[in-house]
Design an enzyme around this catalytic site. Structure first.
Site, PDB file in Angstrom:
ATOM      1  CG  HIS A  40       0.171 -10.066  11.492  1.00  0.00           C
ATOM      2  ND1 HIS A  40      -0.074 -11.182  10.715  1.00  0.00           N
ATOM      3  CD2 HIS A  40       1.374  -9.590  11.092  1.00  0.00           C
ATOM      4  CE1 HIS A  40       0.951 -11.373   9.887  1.00  0.00           C
ATOM      5  NE2 HIS A  40       1.844 -10.412  10.090  1.00  0.00           N
ATOM      6  CG  HIS A 128       1.040  -3.039   5.309  1.00  0.00           C
ATOM      7  ND1 HIS A 128       2.380  -2.760   5.470  1.00  0.00           N
ATOM      8  CD2 HIS A 128       0.972  -4.317   4.850  1.00  0.00           C
ATOM      9  CE1 HIS A 128       3.093  -3.820   5.111  1.00  0.00           C
ATOM     10  NE2 HIS A 128       2.263  -4.784   4.740  1.00  0.00           N
TER      11      HIS A 128
END
Length: 181
Positions: A40, A128
């Site tokens: 995620h 990220h």
């Protein structure tokens, strides 16, 4: 309750990321790879919060679709924190950084306004996907990978994180969907 807010990524993108590191998962020691289902983009790590505050966080999440529309994103080159030569964390960058950062800043502002105590990041927000954590000195023998996968950012979620010796277990507490942008 240990919680965080994240952008969910589509299953096909999770599979491409996971498959890209198949050889490394088999041969590299001292690296704790993130499980496919746990991939995620963290927007806000809340840390340990009182269960009573979860309702407040859920209300803040309900505001996100009123302010933000879905948008196209793409994976970028991988990197490491603090750097790629001696990383503690391996990650894949995500763009457009500015749009993701707008959602992060909205959350920061609203959470602060609600006086919900959370862990403050000591560094600038960098969108990220964490793919691995490295114990020790971070010696590994693979090249920096590049990704060219596009996907739609359309789901923001609140997760509970239970830490276990075999790895964290994430439980979805609340999810909001962004309307098409």
């Amino acid at each position: 309750m240990r919680t965080f807010i994240a952008i969910e990524i589509p299953q096909n993108v999770k599979e491409k990321i996971y498959d890209a590191f198949k050889k490394e998962r088999e041969k590299e020691k001292g690296i704790k790879w993130v499980e496919k289902e746990n991939l995620h983009i963290t927007l806000k790590f809340l840390g340990e919060i009182d269960e009573k505050k979860v309702k407040n966080i859920e209300k803040i999440l309900d505001e996100i679709p009123l302010k933000f529309k879905s948008f196209e994103a793409k994976l970028e080159e991988m990197g490491g924190f603090p750097d790629f030569k001696n990383p503690r964390v391996l990650w894949i960058g995500v763009s457009p950084k500015e749009k993701i950062k707008e959602i992060f800043e909205f959350l920061e502002e609203r959470i602060e306004k609600e006086k919900i105590d959370t862990l403050k990041e000591g560094r600038e927000f960098h969108p990220h996907i964490t793919v691995a954590r490295i114990k020790g000195k971070g010696k590994f023998s693979f090249e920096r990978k590049k990704f060219f996968e596009n996907f739609k950012i359309n789901k923001i979620a609140l997760f509970k994180s239970d830490l276990r010796p075999q790895g964290p277990i994430y439980t979805l507490l609340k999810e909001v969907e962004l309307k098409d942008g």
